[in-house]
Scaffold this motif. Structure first.
Motif, mmCIF file in Angstrom:
data_model
loop_
_atom_site.group_PDB
_atom_site.id
_atom_site.type_symbol
_atom_site.label_atom_id
_atom_site.label_comp_id
_atom_site.label_asym_id
_atom_site.label_seq_id
_atom_site.Cartn_x
_atom_site.Cartn_y
_atom_site.Cartn_z
ATOM 1 N N ASP A 1 20.392 41.258 14.971
ATOM 2 C CA ASP A 1 19.492 41.264 13.808
ATOM 3 C C ASP A 1 20.216 40.776 12.562
ATOM 4 O OD1 ASP A 1 17.544 42.278 15.464
ATOM 5 O OD2 ASP A 1 17.824 44.361 14.827
ATOM 6 N N VAL A 2 21.440 41.271 12.357
ATOM 7 C CA VAL A 2 22.208 40.874 11.171
ATOM 8 C C VAL A 2 22.597 39.402 11.256
ATOM 9 C CG1 VAL A 2 24.398 41.214 9.952
ATOM 10 C CG2 VAL A 2 23.054 43.189 10.682
ATOM 11 N N TYR A 3 22.964 38.956 12.461
ATOM 12 C CA TYR A 3 23.341 37.548 12.614
ATOM 13 C C TYR A 3 22.170 36.638 12.247
ATOM 14 C CZ TYR A 3 24.559 33.099 14.724
ATOM 15 O OH TYR A 3 24.795 31.764 14.916
ATOM 16 N N GLU A 4 20.984 37.003 12.679
ATOM 17 C CA GLU A 4 19.812 36.177 12.394
ATOM 18 C C GLU A 4 19.426 36.223 10.911
ATOM 19 O OE1 GLU A 4 16.645 37.298 15.068
ATOM 20 O OE2 GLU A 4 17.075 35.544 16.318
ATOM 21 N N SER A 5 19.535 37.409 10.295
ATOM 22 C CA SER A 5 19.130 37.556 8.889
ATOM 23 C C SER A 5 20.158 36.973 7.934
ATOM 24 C CB SER A 5 18.902 39.028 8.552
ATOM 25 O OG SER A 5 20.131 39.748 8.541
ATOM 26 N N GLY A 6 21.432 37.001 8.340
ATOM 27 C CA GLY A 6 22.482 36.501 7.454
ATOM 28 C C GLY A 6 22.788 37.426 6.295
ATOM 29 N N GLU A 7 22.342 38.699 6.373
ATOM 30 C CA GLU A 7 22.553 39.655 5.290
ATOM 31 C C GLU A 7 23.367 40.851 5.791
ATOM 32 O OE1 GLU A 7 21.690 39.281 2.187
ATOM 33 O OE2 GLU A 7 20.597 37.401 2.474
ATOM 34 N N LEU A 8 24.350 41.286 4.986
ATOM 35 C CA LEU A 8 25.145 42.464 5.331
ATOM 36 C C LEU A 8 24.255 43.702 5.356
ATOM 37 C CD1 LEU A 8 28.650 43.434 4.062
ATOM 38 C CD2 LEU A 8 26.795 45.070 3.825
ATOM 39 N N GLU A 9 24.479 44.555 6.338
ATOM 40 C CA GLU A 9 23.705 45.791 6.458
ATOM 41 C C GLU A 9 24.652 46.983 6.613
ATOM 42 O OE1 GLU A 9 20.588 46.272 6.121
ATOM 43 O OE2 GLU A 9 19.789 44.226 6.205
ATOM 44 N N TYR A 10 24.289 48.082 5.911
ATOM 45 C CA TYR A 10 25.057 49.326 6.021
ATOM 46 C C TYR A 10 24.131 50.410 6.552
ATOM 47 C CZ TYR A 10 27.299 53.688 4.595
ATOM 48 O OH TYR A 10 27.842 54.956 4.598
ATOM 49 N N TYR A 11 24.527 51.010 7.671
ATOM 50 C CA TYR A 11 23.753 52.094 8.279
ATOM 51 C C TYR A 11 24.543 53.388 8.067
ATOM 52 C CZ TYR A 11 21.686 47.992 10.458
ATOM 53 O OH TYR A 11 21.091 46.778 10.670
ATOM 54 N N ASP A 12 24.093 54.207 7.099
ATOM 55 C CA ASP A 12 24.862 55.395 6.734
ATOM 56 C C ASP A 12 24.732 56.523 7.757
ATOM 57 O OD1 ASP A 12 22.275 56.007 6.208
ATOM 58 O OD2 ASP A 12 22.548 56.398 4.075
ATOM 59 N N ASP A 13 23.652 56.487 8.569
ATOM 60 C CA ASP A 13 23.490 57.500 9.616
ATOM 61 C C ASP A 13 22.759 56.857 10.789
ATOM 62 O OD1 ASP A 13 23.129 59.682 11.228
ATOM 63 O OD2 ASP A 13 22.332 60.984 9.659
ATOM 64 N N LEU A 14 23.516 56.515 11.832
ATOM 65 C CA LEU A 14 22.929 55.825 12.977
ATOM 66 C C LEU A 14 21.965 56.707 13.756
ATOM 67 C CD1 LEU A 14 26.030 53.845 14.295
ATOM 68 C CD2 LEU A 14 24.041 52.934 13.106
ATOM 69 N N ASN A 15 22.026 58.011 13.560
ATOM 70 C CA ASN A 15 21.089 58.904 14.242
ATOM 71 C C ASN A 15 19.652 58.665 13.789
ATOM 72 O OD1 ASN A 15 23.020 60.335 15.805
ATOM 73 N ND2 ASN A 15 23.606 61.511 13.994
ATOM 74 N N GLU A 16 19.500 58.050 12.610
ATOM 75 C CA GLU A 16 18.173 57.801 12.068
ATOM 76 C C GLU A 16 17.712 56.368 12.301
ATOM 77 O OE1 GLU A 16 18.387 58.837 7.975
ATOM 78 O OE2 GLU A 16 18.780 60.966 8.340
ATOM 79 N N VAL A 17 18.511 55.594 13.036
ATOM 80 C CA VAL A 17 18.190 54.182 13.279
ATOM 81 C C VAL A 17 17.611 54.023 14.677
ATOM 82 C CG1 VAL A 17 19.108 51.842 13.394
ATOM 83 C CG2 VAL A 17 20.009 53.452 11.707
ATOM 84 N N GLU A 18 16.521 53.274 14.778
ATOM 85 C CA GLU A 18 15.884 53.038 16.076
ATOM 86 C C GLU A 18 16.421 51.756 16.716
ATOM 87 O OE1 GLU A 18 11.733 52.904 15.405
ATOM 88 O OE2 GLU A 18 11.549 55.026 14.839
ATOM 89 N N ASP A 19 16.175 51.617 18.010
ATOM 90 C CA ASP A 19 16.500 50.407 18.774
ATOM 91 C C ASP A 19 17.987 50.093 18.744
ATOM 92 O OD1 ASP A 19 13.787 50.090 19.316
ATOM 93 O OD2 ASP A 19 13.478 48.926 17.483
ATOM 94 N N LEU A 20 18.818 51.124 18.898
ATOM 95 C CA LEU A 20 20.255 50.893 18.985
ATOM 96 C C LEU A 20 20.589 50.251 20.328
ATOM 97 C CD1 LEU A 20 21.763 54.205 17.541
ATOM 98 C CD2 LEU A 20 21.559 51.999 16.391
ATOM 99 N N TYR A 21 21.600 49.380 20.340
ATOM 100 C CA TYR A 21 22.042 48.769 21.596
ATOM 101 C C TYR A 21 22.535 49.853 22.550
ATOM 102 C CZ TYR A 21 24.800 45.944 24.830
ATOM 103 O OH TYR A 21 25.320 45.372 25.956
#
Length: 646
Positions: free
Chosen positions: A339-359
């Protein structure tokens, strides 16, 4: 005289002379009418018994209107409501009282002082608006000073500390009570500031105090109460105050200086990156620099594999490999990395427990930064703690990937330049080889023509010599064919016309008619079609058939068909041309495709060189293989994506 006696009894000892009646013969003006303070006297019933001129102006009532009247009935309500408690207390307890009164209409503050006696009260009202404004400003300034993050210390004329805000305690771990009232020399002692910097602080304070400098700024290393070595920035400025003349603003710049050092190290890292020409090595340097300089022990870089189309891990820290047992590849649409590679924008995930669709939903990482490395790939760094990274970390990671991107861009450009240079060098060698072939062949054709002409002249002289009738014509035809070969070779290798659907059998039969090969010797095993430049594809087949014909010394069989999928692990589409003629060269067969000297072209003309040039123009691959006995050649044309033999 009765009024005078009442006033004198009510005036305290300290004010008696001020209010004694004047004995000046020419005037009978009471002294209380000459002072700037408002004054009035009340009897025990709180009735006015005397009012001076200033009080009359303040109350906007004349003395005649107020004498004998009760104070509460005559004063403006905004003032009247502020008096009773103080006046009753003074009368009941027979003690002097003072309090502050605000006159709304006049927007003025007064200090009221009431002095009791047996007969009533003597009241003085002094304008203290200026003092109240100053106190308000001081209170506001104090609130600001207490609220700011920087430490603030205020010094009096004797360089004693008269004020210290809370930030000094919070940021510098120095007890405020240990500083108040002490000489400023106490500060270097408590903060373990060395003698050199302590002397510099003292000189700077003196310069600001006497007006020799508008301000002074110093950077001072110190040690807090916990023994931590830190760095502060001290700014000294003059102030205007009754009890202070110098203020020191102290800012802890330890993190900022550490950040500056890291930035400087990252710029130094850029020079290391630029010294490398290998993308994998560049990424390895960047990852380990992030681990050592930025304290990012779990990091890696993934670069896009242009052939396979996935993000391939090319560098990772030792801890990343230890924790995960290797780094995964990310295919299109897989994970946050893609996702980041396609968007070209840096992303910071402060809590991965709240992020969906993790690899990897079971990942032990709690927070993660993913930054694009230009169009090359991504850098990922993570932590086992949530909210591990701050804005400073994001800035530093951004700087790292920017430097890495520039280094990779440069390495890519250098690689393209090297490949282009090598290509030009090979092209130069080929052109030299072609020039030699052209020169040798034309000389040979001219010699043949010359010999034929000599024979004709001999016949004209009556000498009978047998010469084939077509000798000169065939030689000239051969020369013309050679010129056509050179012209074809000189065309832009990437130049192809419109690609049309071509039937392989028909194209081979047409090329066979134009070539030197006997049509009876060709066996076409497969019916197939492909899309190509019709004219150039015909020249390709013609050059292959001519190469076979030139090598043939006896009956030769030529087979042509589709490459068997079983013979090629990658199932690359294409066709082959195989013969059982002599190879015509004892050297490597690839020299026939890429000659570097005349010895690599032992057969007349350019032969398979033309086939290579035309195949590469179509983005095909050509290979030449020979049998172990040296009798027989197999030429394959691969990567023809439009080849269809169904």
């Amino acid at each position: 005289m009765g009024a005078r006696r009442v006033i004198e009894r009510r005036i305290p000892a300290g004010h008696h002379d001020v209010y004694r009646w004047s004995t000046v013969a020419s005037k009978s003006i009471p002294p209380v009418d000459r002072v700037t303070d408002a004054f009035f006297a009340l009897d025990s019933g709180f009735r006015f018994t005397y009012i001076n001129e200033r009080a009359q102006a303040l109350l906007k009532r004349s003395r005649g209107e107020l004498i004998g009247r009760v104070m509460w009935d005559e004063l403006p309500r905004t003032i009247e409501t502020q008096f009773p408690d103080g006046f009753y207390r003074a009368m009941d307890e027979q003690i002097p009282v003072s309090f502050e009164v605000y006159h709304t209409r006049l927007e003025t503050w007064f200090e009221a002082r009431a002095y009791p006696s047996e007969d009533g009260l003597s009241v003085f009202m002094r304008d203290i608006t200026e003092r109240k404004d100053r106190e308000t400003k001081l209170a506001q300034n104090a609130a600001v000073v207490e609220s700011i993050r920087d430490g603030v210390i205020v010094l009096d004329n004797g360089n004693r500390i008269v004020s210290v805000n809370e930030a000094v305690e919070a940021n510098f771990r120095i007890d405020r009570s240990a500083l108040l009232g002490e000489h400023v020399d106490t500060l270097p002692e408590l903060a373990s500031i060395d003698d050199e910097h302590a002397l510099e602080i003292g000189r700077s304070i003196d310069d600001v105090a006497i007006g020799a400098a508008d301000f002074r700024e110093l950077e001072v290393p110190f040690t807090d109460l916990h023994g931590n070595e830190r760095i502060c920035e001290l700014r000294l400025v003059p102030i205007e105050d009754e009890r202070a003349n110098v203020a020191g603003i102290i800012r802890d710049v330890t993190k900022q200086r550490a950040h500056d050092q890291i930035i400087e190290s990252l710029h130094e890292l850029t020079r290391w990156l630029f010294q490398s020409e290998d993308p994998d090595e560049i990424c390895s340097i960047a990852v380990h620099a992030g681990s050592d300089l930025l304290e990012l022990p779990i990091s890696g870089i993934w670069l896009l594999d242009d052939t396979q189309g996935y993000l391939d891990p090319v560098a990772g820290t030792a801890k990343a490999h230890d924790e995960f047992g290797g780094l995964p590849r990310f295919r299109p649409g897989e994970g946050l990395a893609w996702d980041v590679y396609e968007s070209g924008e840096l992303e910071y995930y402060d809590d991965l427990n709240e992020v969906e669709d993790l690899y990897n939903p079971a990942t032990p990482l709690q927070s993660e930064i993913i930054a694009p490395v230009g169009t090359h790939g991504v850098l990922m760094t993570g932590s086992f703690e949530p909210n591990r990274f701050d804005e400073s970390d994001l800035d530093l990671v951004s700087t790292l990937v920017e430097n890495t991107t520039v280094a990779l861009d440069r390495a890519e450009q250098d690689q393209l330049l090297r490949e282009r240079t090598e290509q030009l060098e090979r092209q130069t060698e080929r052109l030299e080889a072609v020039a030699n072939v052209l020169s040798n062949d034309i000389k040979e054709q001219i010699r043949t023509i010359s010999d034929a002409l000599e024979i004709e002249r001999a016949e004209a002289s009556g000498v009978s010599i047998s010469v084939p009738d077509e000798s000169v014509e065939a030689t000239l035809g051969r020369t013309e064919q050679l010129v056509d070969d050179v012209r074809e070779f000189a065309r832009n290798s990437r130049s192809v016309g419109m690609r049309t659907l071509i039937d392989l059998r028909t194209a081979a039969e047409d090329a066979l008619e134009r070539s030197e090969l006997d049509p009876m010797n060709l066996e076409i095993e497969t019916d197939a079609t492909l899309r190509a430049d019709d004219d150039r594809f015909g020249r390709l087949l013609e050059s292959v058939f001519d190469d076979v014909a030139a090598r043939s010394t006896a009956e030769t069989t030529v087979r042509m068909g589709a490459i068997d999928a079983d013979e090629d692990s990658d199932s690359v589409r294409g066709f082959f041309v195989a013969d059982d003629a002599e190879t015509g060269s004892s050297g490597p067969r690839d020299r026939l495709l890429d000659p570097v000297g005349p010895e690599d072209l032992t057969l007349p003309g350019l032969g398979l060189v033309l086939a290579r040039v035309i195949a590469e123009a179509h983005d095909w691959t050509i290979t030449v293989e020979t049998t172990d006995s040296g009798e027989g050649t197999r030429i394959e044309f691969r990567d023809i994506t439009t080849f269809d033999d169904d």
